[in-house]
Design an enzyme around this catalytic site. Structure first.
Site, PDB file in Angstrom:
ATOM      1  N   LYS A  64       0.821  -1.212   0.000  1.00  0.00           N
ATOM      2  CA  LYS A  64       0.000   0.000   0.000  1.00  0.00           C
ATOM      3  C   LYS A  64       0.859   1.267   0.000  1.00  0.00           C
ATOM      4  CE  LYS A  64      -4.015  -2.183   2.264  1.00  0.00           C
ATOM      5  NZ  LYS A  64      -4.931  -2.114   3.442  1.00  0.00           N
ATOM      6  N   GLU A  81      -9.290 -11.298  -7.674  1.00  0.00           N
ATOM      7  CA  GLU A  81      -8.360 -10.176  -7.557  1.00  0.00           C
ATOM      8  C   GLU A  81      -7.198 -10.330  -8.534  1.00  0.00           C
ATOM      9  OE1 GLU A  81      -7.482 -10.040  -3.348  1.00  0.00           O
ATOM     10  OE2 GLU A  81      -9.482  -9.247  -2.886  1.00  0.00           O
ATOM     11  N   HIS A  94      -2.186  -5.415   1.599  1.00  0.00           N
ATOM     12  CA  HIS A  94      -3.410  -6.189   1.358  1.00  0.00           C
ATOM     13  C   HIS A  94      -3.008  -7.595   0.947  1.00  0.00           C
ATOM     14  CE1 HIS A  94      -7.224  -7.526  -0.396  1.00  0.00           C
ATOM     15  NE2 HIS A  94      -6.489  -8.004  -1.381  1.00  0.00           N
ATOM     16  N   TYR A 150     -12.693  -3.004  -3.256  1.00  0.00           N
ATOM     17  CA  TYR A 150     -13.237  -2.905  -1.895  1.00  0.00           C
ATOM     18  C   TYR A 150     -14.762  -2.782  -1.928  1.00  0.00           C
ATOM     19  CZ  TYR A 150      -8.569  -2.358   0.253  1.00  0.00           C
ATOM     20  OH  TYR A 150      -7.286  -2.550   0.721  1.00  0.00           O
ATOM     21  N   ASN A 196      -2.264   0.310   7.090  1.00  0.00           N
ATOM     22  CA  ASN A 196      -1.770  -0.978   7.603  1.00  0.00           C
ATOM     23  C   ASN A 196      -0.925  -1.745   6.575  1.00  0.00           C
ATOM     24  OD1 ASN A 196      -3.750  -1.793   5.895  1.00  0.00           O
ATOM     25  ND2 ASN A 196      -4.960  -2.895   7.400  1.00  0.00           N
TER      26      ASN A 196
HETATM   27  N1  UDP Z   1     -10.069  -0.494   7.067  1.00  0.00           N
HETATM   28  C1  UDP Z   1     -10.210   0.674   7.823  1.00  0.00           C
HETATM   29  N2  UDP Z   1     -11.007   0.639   8.948  1.00  0.00           N
HETATM   30  C2  UDP Z   1     -11.670  -0.483   9.333  1.00  0.00           C
HETATM   31  C3  UDP Z   1     -11.530  -1.663   8.562  1.00  0.00           C
HETATM   32  C4  UDP Z   1     -10.732  -1.627   7.434  1.00  0.00           C
HETATM   33  O1  UDP Z   1      -9.637   1.707   7.492  1.00  0.00           O
HETATM   34  O2  UDP Z   1     -12.378  -0.452  10.370  1.00  0.00           O
HETATM   35  C5  UDP Z   1      -9.211  -0.474   5.851  1.00  0.00           C
HETATM   36  C6  UDP Z   1      -7.845  -1.124   6.092  1.00  0.00           C
HETATM   37  O3  UDP Z   1      -6.867  -0.446   5.296  1.00  0.00           O
HETATM   38  C7  UDP Z   1      -8.089  -2.537   5.601  1.00  0.00           C
HETATM   39  C8  UDP Z   1      -8.990  -2.297   4.386  1.00  0.00           C
HETATM   40  O4  UDP Z   1      -9.847  -1.222   4.810  1.00  0.00           O
HETATM   41  O5  UDP Z   1      -6.894  -3.211   5.271  1.00  0.00           O
HETATM   42  C9  UDP Z   1      -9.816  -3.488   3.960  1.00  0.00           C
HETATM   43  O6  UDP Z   1     -10.579  -3.940   5.052  1.00  0.00           O
HETATM   44  P1  UDP Z   1     -10.741  -5.504   5.369  1.00  0.00           P
HETATM   45  O7  UDP Z   1     -11.798  -5.629   6.417  1.00  0.00           O
HETATM   46  O8  UDP Z   1     -10.923  -6.249   4.090  1.00  0.00           O
HETATM   47  O9  UDP Z   1      -9.338  -5.858   6.076  1.00  0.00           O
HETATM   48  P2  UDP Z   1      -8.071  -6.711   5.542  1.00  0.00           P
HETATM   49  O10 UDP Z   1      -8.608  -7.869   4.738  1.00  0.00           O
HETATM   50  O11 UDP Z   1      -7.210  -5.768   4.718  1.00  0.00           O
HETATM   51  O12 UDP Z   1      -7.346  -7.156   6.798  1.00  0.00           O
HETATM   52 MG    MG Z   2      -9.904  -7.826   3.099  1.00  0.00          MG
END
Ligand code: UDP
Ligand code: MG
Length: 148
Positions: free
Chosen positions: A9, A126, A115, A49, A112
């Site tokens: 990212k 994807e 991905h 997303y 974070n």
């Molecule tokens: N994210 C965020 N706040 C939240 C949950 C997710 O900003 O409460 C962002 C974060 O960058 C995350 C991305 O949205 O990696 C995708 O969310 P997902 O729940 O798919 O988490 P991941 O699979 O990346 O762990």
């Molecule tokens: Mg995810």
């Protein structure tokens, strides 16, 4: 063998953590089978997303993910999807072990670092969304030759 899709990212790119993260995957026997940099568009992110567009944090996520170019990867390994998710750690870096990618480099639940696909179905979708089959390669592993 299984494939998973990874995005390094915008925070990862700016903080120059690309090499460290790729090393972690290589050390764990993941093969890089595809790689390219891309400036993600808001439209592409809405698809990627799609499950989150209704969330209150979505505008911030869109802004963050379009800050600057990212690195897109397809990684291949035994059990790649689950093992990649284990290596990156949970979404919130505060809950992540320090030896995970997010535990080591993540600043917040939003910023974070990385991905990785969360299931076989999402990995397949994807990978095909971001790469053509002609952009995916397999390179046979060779050990470093002994220096004589
Ligand atoms: N994210 C965020 N706040 C939240 C949950 C997710 O900003 O409460 C962002 C974060 O960058 C995350 C991305 O949205 O990696 C995708 O969310 P997902 O729940 O798919 O988490 P991941 O699979 O990346 O762990
Ligand atoms: Mg995810």
């Amino acid at each position: 063998m299984e494939r998973t899709f990874v995005i390094l990212k915008p925070d990862c790119m700016a903080q120059r953590n690309v090499g460290d993260i790729i090393s972690r995957f290589e050390a764990n026997d993941f093969e890089i089978v595809a790689a390219k940099m891309a400036q993600l568009s808001k439209d592409l992110l809405k698809t990627h997303y799609a499950h989150l567009t209704h969330q209150p944090f979505y505008p911030a996520l869109e802004e963050f993910m379009t800050e600057r170019p990212v690195l897109l990867l397809v990684l291949e390994a035994e059990n790649a999807i689950v093992r990649a998710r284990r290596l990156i750690g949970p979404t919130n870096p505060e809950h992540a072990a320090k030896n995970t990618v997010r535990g080591a480099f993540g600043a917040s639940t939003l910023r974070n670092v990385i991905h990785a696909s969360d299931s076989r179905e999402s990995a397949k979708l994807e990978i095909s969304r971001f790469f053509a089959e002609t952009e995916i390669f397999h390179i046979e592993k060779e050990e470093v030759p002994a220096f004589v």
